[in-house]
Design a protein around this motif. Structure first.
Motif, short mmCIF file in Angstrom:
data_model
loop_
_atom_site.label_atom_id
_atom_site.label_comp_id
_atom_site.label_asym_id
_atom_site.label_seq_id
_atom_site.Cartn_x
_atom_site.Cartn_y
_atom_site.Cartn_z
N CYS A 1 0.81 -1.23 0.00
CA CYS A 1 0.00 0.00 0.00
C CYS A 1 0.84 1.27 0.00
O CYS A 1 0.42 2.29 -0.55
CB CYS A 1 -0.94 0.01 1.19
SG CYS A 1 -2.50 -0.80 0.85
N ILE B 1 8.52 -6.37 -3.81
CA ILE B 1 8.11 -6.84 -2.48
C ILE B 1 9.12 -7.83 -1.88
O ILE B 1 9.28 -7.91 -0.67
CB ILE B 1 6.69 -7.46 -2.56
CG1 ILE B 1 6.08 -7.67 -1.17
CG2 ILE B 1 6.65 -8.72 -3.36
CD1 ILE B 1 4.61 -8.02 -1.21
N GLY C 1 5.63 -4.07 4.64
CA GLY C 1 4.41 -4.61 5.23
C GLY C 1 4.63 -5.99 5.83
O GLY C 1 5.71 -6.58 5.68
N GLY D 1 3.08 -8.67 4.91
CA GLY D 1 3.17 -9.64 3.81
C GLY D 1 4.58 -9.71 3.26
O GLY D 1 5.13 -10.79 3.01
N ALA D 2 5.21 -8.54 3.11
CA ALA D 2 6.59 -8.48 2.61
C ALA D 2 7.56 -9.04 3.63
O ALA D 2 8.56 -9.67 3.28
CB ALA D 2 6.95 -7.04 2.27
N TYR E 1 5.71 -2.61 9.05
CA TYR E 1 4.43 -1.98 9.41
C TYR E 1 3.38 -3.07 9.27
O TYR E 1 3.09 -3.56 8.21
CB TYR E 1 4.12 -0.73 8.57
CG TYR E 1 3.88 -0.94 7.10
CD1 TYR E 1 4.92 -0.92 6.19
CD2 TYR E 1 2.58 -1.17 6.62
CE1 TYR E 1 4.70 -1.12 4.84
CE2 TYR E 1 2.35 -1.36 5.27
CZ TYR E 1 3.42 -1.33 4.38
OH TYR E 1 3.20 -1.54 3.04
N ASN F 1 -0.10 -4.41 9.30
CA ASN F 1 -1.57 -4.19 9.28
C ASN F 1 -2.29 -5.54 9.18
O ASN F 1 -3.49 -5.59 8.92
CB ASN F 1 -1.98 -3.24 8.15
CG ASN F 1 -1.50 -3.72 6.80
OD1 ASN F 1 -1.15 -4.88 6.64
ND2 ASN F 1 -1.51 -2.84 5.82
N VAL G 1 -2.57 -7.94 7.19
CA VAL G 1 -3.09 -8.50 5.92
C VAL G 1 -2.21 -8.04 4.75
O VAL G 1 -1.45 -7.08 4.88
CB VAL G 1 -4.53 -8.01 5.60
CG1 VAL G 1 -5.59 -8.85 6.28
CG2 VAL G 1 -4.70 -6.53 5.83
N PHE G 2 -2.36 -8.71 3.60
CA PHE G 2 -1.86 -8.19 2.33
C PHE G 2 -2.90 -7.15 1.89
O PHE G 2 -3.85 -7.47 1.17
CB PHE G 2 -1.82 -9.29 1.26
CG PHE G 2 -0.73 -10.31 1.40
CD1 PHE G 2 0.58 -10.02 1.08
CD2 PHE G 2 -1.03 -11.61 1.79
CE1 PHE G 2 1.58 -10.99 1.16
CE2 PHE G 2 -0.05 -12.58 1.88
CZ PHE G 2 1.26 -12.27 1.57
N ALA G 3 -2.77 -5.90 2.34
CA ALA G 3 -3.84 -4.92 2.10
C ALA G 3 -3.95 -4.55 0.63
O ALA G 3 -5.05 -4.52 0.06
CB ALA G 3 -3.60 -3.68 2.95
N ASN G 4 -2.81 -4.29 0.02
CA ASN G 4 -2.82 -3.70 -1.32
C ASN G 4 -3.48 -4.57 -2.38
O ASN G 4 -3.99 -4.09 -3.38
CB ASN G 4 -1.37 -3.38 -1.73
CG ASN G 4 -1.29 -2.59 -3.00
OD1 ASN G 4 -0.63 -3.00 -3.96
ND2 ASN G 4 -1.94 -1.45 -3.03
N THR G 5 -3.48 -5.87 -2.15
CA THR G 5 -4.05 -6.78 -3.16
C THR G 5 -5.43 -7.30 -2.76
O THR G 5 -5.95 -8.22 -3.40
CB THR G 5 -3.09 -7.96 -3.41
OG1 THR G 5 -2.54 -8.36 -2.16
CG2 THR G 5 -1.97 -7.56 -4.36
C1 LIG Z 1 6.54 -11.64 -5.84
C2 LIG Z 1 5.26 -10.87 -5.73
N1 LIG Z 1 4.16 -11.50 -5.29
C3 LIG Z 1 3.00 -10.81 -5.17
C4 LIG Z 1 2.95 -9.50 -5.53
C5 LIG Z 1 1.64 -8.76 -5.45
N2 LIG Z 1 1.58 -7.83 -4.36
C6 LIG Z 1 1.82 -6.51 -4.51
S1 LIG Z 1 1.57 -5.62 -3.12
C7 LIG Z 1 1.09 -7.03 -2.30
C8 LIG Z 1 0.61 -6.94 -0.87
C9 LIG Z 1 1.70 -6.58 0.09
O1 LIG Z 1 1.27 -6.81 1.41
P1 LIG Z 1 2.04 -6.19 2.62
O2 LIG Z 1 3.49 -6.39 2.47
O3 LIG Z 1 1.42 -6.71 3.85
O4 LIG Z 1 1.78 -4.63 2.47
P2 LIG Z 1 0.37 -3.86 2.44
O5 LIG Z 1 -0.21 -4.09 1.08
O6 LIG Z 1 -0.46 -4.43 3.52
O7 LIG Z 1 0.74 -2.43 2.64
C10 LIG Z 1 1.18 -8.17 -3.10
C11 LIG Z 1 0.82 -9.54 -2.66
C12 LIG Z 1 4.12 -8.87 -6.00
N3 LIG Z 1 4.15 -7.57 -6.32
N4 LIG Z 1 5.26 -9.57 -6.09
#
Ligand SMILES: Cc1ncc(C[n+]2csc(CCOP(=O)(O)OP(=O)(O)O)c2C)c(N)n1
Ligand code: SF4
Length: 307
Positions: free
Chosen positions: A54, A75, A105, A107-108, A132, A134, A136-140
Motif C-alpha cells: 500500500c 516486495i 508490510g 506480507g513483505a 508496518y 496491518n 493483511v496483504f492490504a494492497n491486493t
Molecule cells: C513476488 C510478488 N508477489 C506478489 C505481488 C503482489 N503484491 C503486490 S503488493 C502485495 C501486498 C503486500 O502486502 P504487505 O506487504 O502486507 O503490504 P500492504 O499491502 O499491507 O501495505 C502483493 C501480494 C508482488 N508484487 N510480487
C-alpha cells in the motif's frame, strides 16, 4: 550514527514533516502515519526503502509527497536493495551520515520478502527493518498473511457457511525469529504510541548491526474500521494486552508500556473483521492474552507462545 536529535518528550517532536499530505492512501491510514514518525525520529538523512504494498501508493510518478530519500522496491527484496545502498555509501565514505530503513508490510516481511530479510540479518548489515504490520496483504485485497491474528476475517479466511471462525492459524512469532538471527535490537511498537516508537527508532539507529521493529499499524478497510478510528483501535489493542510493547536489547527484555488489561472485547467490537465472533471465541483470545502476560510480567519472553 547519522546526526539524529534525541527526542524524549512529545514536545520535542519537531513540526517539520518529511512526507506531505494528499497521498493516494486511504483516509486514516495508520501505516502512512508510521512513515511520518520514522522521518520525525531519524531526520532528513534517513533513506527509506519501501517494498511493494500500500505504501507504494504514496508516490506516483511524477508526483511525490517525500522531501527526503524514499526508494520503491519489489516486495521480495527490499532488504537486499538496502544492503546495496549501504555498500555504495560505504564506498563513498558516507555511510555514517545516513540511516537506512526498510519499511515493509507484514506480507513483505513475514512471507514474500523473508529470505532477503534473513540474509540481511545474517550478514549483520547496519540497517533498521520496520515491519508496518496491518495484519493483511492490504494492497491486493486484504488476504491473510502469516501475521494475521487468530479468528480475524480476511478475504482468504472468509466467514461462509461451514466455516465461521475466520483465520485459524497461529501467527509466526517474528520477534523471536529475528532474535534467533542474533539481532542486537528487536522491538514492537504501535502508531497510537508515537513517542514509544520514535524512541525505539532512535535507539535502533544508535546500535550497529541489523535491527527489527514491528509496528502495529491498523488498516481502515482491511480491519473494517470507521476511518477516524485507526488511532483509537491501536490504543485499545495495546491497552488490552493483545499487542505488547517491548524491546529486547542485547538479550535484555523490557516492557515499555504496561497495559491496563482492558477486556479484549472492547478492542474487538470496534473491528468489523471480528464481528462474527461469539462469546466462546472471545474467551479463547482473552485466555491467551492473560496467559501471555503472566509470562511477560515475569520477564519470560521466550516462553510466550504467541502474541
Ligand atoms: C513476488 C510478488 N508477489 C506478489 C505481488 C503482489 N503484491 C503486490 S503488493 C502485495 C501486498 C503486500 O502486502 P504487505 O506487504 O502486507 O503490504 P500492504 O499491502 O499491507 O501495505 C502483493 C501480494 C508482488 N508484487 N510480487
Ligand atoms: S488499505 Fe489499509 S494500509 Fe492500504 S492505504 Fe488503505 S488504510 Fe492504508
Amino acid at each position: 550514527m547519522a546526526d539524529v536529535k534525541a527526542i524524549e518528550t512529545i514536545k520535542e517532536i519537531g513540526r517539520e514533516d518529511f512526507i506531505g499530505g494528499g497521498t493516494f492512501a486511504c483516509s486514516g491510514c495508520q501505516p502512512v502515519l508510521g512513515i511520518k514518525y520514522v522521518f520525525k525520529a531519524l531526520g532528513k538523512n534517513a533513506i527509506m526503502v519501501n517494498s511493494a504494498g500500500c505504501m507504494t501508493l504514496t508516490a506516483n510518478y511524477p508526483f511525490t509527497p517525500y522531501k527526503v530519500n524514499w526508494v520503491h522496491n519489489a516486495i521480495e527484496n527490499a532488504d537486499s536493495t538496502a544492503a546495496g545502498i549501504l555498500a555504495g555509501l560505504k564506498r563513498k565514505g558516507l555511510d555514517k551520515k545516513a540511516v537506512i530503513v526498510v519499511y515493509a508490510g507484514d506480507g513483505a516481511t513475514y512471507d514474500i520478502g523473508f529470505q532477503a530479510l534473513s540474509g540481511m540479518f545474517d550478514r549483520y548489515e547496519n540497517i533498521i527493518h520496520v515491519c508496518y504490520n496491518n495484519e493483511v496483504f492490504a494492497n491486493t485485497g486484504y488476504q491473510r498473511t502469516a501475521a494475521t491474528p487468530l479468528y480475524a476475517r480476511t478475504s482468504t479466511t472468509p466467514i461462509v457457511a461451514g466455516r465461521t471462525e475466520g483465520n485459524i492459524h497461529p501467527r509466526k512469532h517474528m520477534t523471536k525469529i529475528m532474535l534467533a538471527h542474533g539481532a542486537p535490537y528487536v522491538a514492537t511498537a504501535c502508531t497510537a504510541f508515537p513517542l514509544d516508537f520514535i524512541k525505539k527508532l532512535q535507539k535502533a539507529a544508535s546500535i550497529n548491526g541489523p535491527k527489527y521493529i514491528e509496528l502495529l499499524a491498523p488498516c481502515i478497510p482491511g480491519w473494517l474500521l470507521d476511518q477516524d478510528k485507526g488511532r483509537k483501535i491501536g490504543e485499545l489493542m495495546v491497552q488490552s494486552g493483545i499487542w505488547p510493547l517491548y524491546e529486547i536489547e542485547n538479550n535484555f527484555f523490557k516492557v515499555t508500556v504496561q497495559p491496563r488489561m482492558i477486556p479484549i472485547e472492547e478492542a474487538l467490537k470496534m473491528q468489523g473483521r471480528y464481528a462474527h465472533l461469539n462469546k466462546d471465541e472471545i474467551a479463547v483470545i482473552q485466555k491467551q492474552i492473560n496467559e501471555e502476560w503472566e509470562k511477560f510480567n515475569k520477564g519470560e519472553f521466550w516462553n510466550v507462545s504467541e502474541y
